[in-house]
Design a protein around this motif. Structure first.
Motif, PDB file in Angstrom:
ATOM      1  N   MET A 228       0.816  -1.216   0.000  1.00 30.97           N
ATOM      2  CA  MET A 228       0.000   0.000   0.000  1.00 30.97           C
ATOM      3  C   MET A 228       0.851   1.268   0.000  1.00 30.97           C
ATOM      4  O   MET A 228       1.824   1.372   0.732  1.00 30.97           O
ATOM      5  N   SER A 229       0.450   2.207  -0.840  1.00 28.73           N
ATOM      6  CA  SER A 229       1.179   3.463  -0.934  1.00 28.73           C
ATOM      7  C   SER A 229       0.151   4.582  -1.014  1.00 28.73           C
ATOM      8  O   SER A 229      -0.925   4.406  -1.588  1.00 28.73           O
ATOM      9  N   GLY A 230       0.449   5.713  -0.421  1.00 33.59           N
ATOM     10  CA  GLY A 230      -0.513   6.823  -0.482  1.00 33.59           C
ATOM     11  C   GLY A 230       0.175   8.130  -0.168  1.00 33.59           C
ATOM     12  O   GLY A 230       1.174   8.155   0.547  1.00 33.59           O
ATOM     13  N   ILE A 231      -0.401   9.204  -0.702  1.00 36.93           N
ATOM     14  CA  ILE A 231       0.276  10.502  -0.541  1.00 36.93           C
ATOM     15  C   ILE A 231      -0.155  11.228   0.729  1.00 36.93           C
ATOM     16  O   ILE A 231       0.390  12.271   1.050  1.00 36.93           O
ATOM     17  N   ARG A 232      -1.144  10.688   1.440  1.00 38.53           N
ATOM     18  CA  ARG A 232      -1.579  11.327   2.692  1.00 38.53           C
ATOM     19  C   ARG A 232      -1.493  10.338   3.835  1.00 38.53           C
ATOM     20  O   ARG A 232      -1.730   9.143   3.638  1.00 38.53           O
ATOM     21  N   PRO A 233      -1.220  10.854   5.045  1.00 35.55           N
ATOM     22  CA  PRO A 233      -1.249   9.964   6.212  1.00 35.55           C
ATOM     23  C   PRO A 233      -2.664   9.417   6.425  1.00 35.55           C
ATOM     24  O   PRO A 233      -3.646  10.100   6.130  1.00 35.55           O
ATOM     25  N   VAL A 234      -2.744   8.200   6.936  1.00 30.70           N
ATOM     26  CA  VAL A 234      -4.041   7.568   7.216  1.00 30.70           C
ATOM     27  C   VAL A 234      -4.185   7.430   8.734  1.00 30.70           C
ATOM     28  O   VAL A 234      -3.285   6.893   9.401  1.00 30.70           O
ATOM     29  N   ASN A 235      -5.295   7.923   9.269  1.00 30.55           N
ATOM     30  CA  ASN A 235      -5.565   7.721  10.699  1.00 30.55           C
ATOM     31  C   ASN A 235      -5.802   6.250  10.970  1.00 30.55           C
ATOM     32  O   ASN A 235      -6.645   5.629  10.313  1.00 30.55           O
ATOM     33  N   LEU A 236      -5.083   5.692  11.949  1.00 27.69           N
ATOM     34  CA  LEU A 236      -5.332   4.286  12.281  1.00 27.69           C
ATOM     35  C   LEU A 236      -6.062   4.208  13.633  1.00 27.69           C
ATOM     36  O   LEU A 236      -5.442   4.044  14.689  1.00 27.69           O
ATOM     37  N   GLY A 279     -12.774   7.523   8.248  1.00 23.89           N
ATOM     38  CA  GLY A 279     -13.371   7.221   6.935  1.00 23.89           C
ATOM     39  C   GLY A 279     -12.408   6.571   5.954  1.00 23.89           C
ATOM     40  O   GLY A 279     -12.755   5.587   5.294  1.00 23.89           O
ATOM     41  N   VAL A 280     -11.203   7.108   5.859  1.00 20.41           N
ATOM     42  CA  VAL A 280     -10.252   6.565   4.879  1.00 20.41           C
ATOM     43  C   VAL A 280      -9.856   5.144   5.285  1.00 20.41           C
ATOM     44  O   VAL A 280      -9.786   4.228   4.444  1.00 20.41           O
TER      45      VAL A 280
END
Ligand code: NAD
Length: 304
Positions: A228-236, A279-280
């Motif tokens: 997994m790769s993404g340009i924004r941090p994801v809240n866990l 949500g993300v």
């Protein structure tokens, strides 16, 4: 497939090693200096353990050579440690992260970086959405914001495949309970089981979004598997909010007796309220479900 877990002898890391090995025939390599982690957390696991620091570029490069994925968890955790020794937190959490990113750039590995909800700091908006302005209130929070920023900058500058998770308050088995920097849940459970008083800093109405470790390692393992790769941090975290006083009440219910609680002045650097906007996370990981607080506490009690 080789997966490196930095900080793999710690609470999150050792649980992740178990989860990875239960899913696939991964070659799991742990790099840890055992400053807060314990080798015994890895007892019975088929992992290669390398004692070393993420501040040692040679050790990091050698460990990461040939890795498909690196889960970078090594850090000097806890706000209080950073208040006492900001330079140490900075060096490990920022320079150590950069050292890991450099090794990943060299080896072509995918990287997952553990950041923290503490980056939101004094921004009072709830729930915390990843696009909120970050107002860190401790050196620890600054170090985590710098670490995640480096990871995302390496992604855009060098094409590094990476993702950043902002962990909220994780709890569960293997979380060290009885030391000066212990997190609230293991400390409360340990003291309650041993007939010791529970210390609350402040009025106990401060709140946190607690996540059981089982859900965290499921998410990390899925992110490894899908690169997994993404340009924004994801809240866990899953968007719940529980006060410290409520934890005492649930624990007291589960143990079937009142608990001895002592209130002390609030600690510097602590934020008042924390709650993720999930949500993300729930969109990316629809199969992973939150574990209710009481269930997680029962699992923690059984472990302790
Ligand atoms: P932990 O202290 O149990 O694990 C950290 C591990 O890193 C330990 O095993 C420690 O020995 C190792 N380490 C420290 N400095 C090192 C160095 N220089 N080189 C190699 N290894 C080193 O903490 P944890 O709760 O498992 O935290 C894991 C990660 O998650 C950390 O990055 C932490 O900042 C982050 N985080 C945790 C929480 C939580 O609630 N547990 C919340 C937010 C963020």
């Amino acid at each position: 497939m080789k997966v490196v877990v930095t900080g793999g002898a710690g609470f999150v890391g050792a649980n992740l090693c178990r989860e990875l090995l239960s899913r696939r025939d991964y070659e799991v390599v742990v790099l840890d200096n055992l400053s807060t982690g314990k080798l015994s957390n890895l007892d019975g696991l088929d992992v290669e353990f390398r004692k070393g620091s993420v501040l040692d570029p040679v050790a990091v490069a050698a460990t990461c050579a040939g890795a498909e994925s690196i889960v970078h968890l090594a850090a000097v955790p806890a706000v209080l440690r950073s208040i006492e020794n900001p330079r140490r937190s900075h060096e490990t959490n920022v320079t150590g992260t950069m050292t890991v990113l450099e090794a990943a750039r060299e080896s072509g590995a995918h990287v997952i970086v553990a950041s923290s909800s503490s980056v939101y700091g004094r921004n009072p908006t709830l729930p915390k959405t990843p696009d909120l302005v970050c107002l860190p209130s401790s050196p620890y929070a600054v170090s985590k914001l710098a670490a995640e920023s480096y990871a995302l900058a390496y992604q855009s500058s060098f094409g590094l495949e990476c993702c950043v998770f902002r962990f909220f308050n994780i709890f569960g088995p293997l979380q060290a309970p009885n030391h000066a920097y212990a997190a609230v849940i293991p400390s409360f459970v340990f003291n309650a089981l041993h007939g010791l008083p529970l210390t609350i800093y402040g009025d106990g109405e401060q709140s946190r979004d607690f996540t059981f470790i089982g859900s965290v390692v499921e998410i990390l393992a899925e992110a490894v598997a899908s690169r997994m790769s993404g340009i924004r941090p994801v809240n866990l975290a899953f968007g719940t909010r529980t006060t410290v006083n409520e934890i005492v009440a649930v624990l007291s219910d589960l143990l079937g007796r009142p608990l001895d609680v002592r209130y002390r002045p609030p600690r510097p650097g602590d934020v008042r309220h924390s709650q993720a906007e999930p949500g993300v996370l729930t969109k990316l990981f629809p199969r992973v479900h939150p574990v209710p607080l009481a269930h997680g506490l029962v699992r923690t009690i059984s472990w302790l």
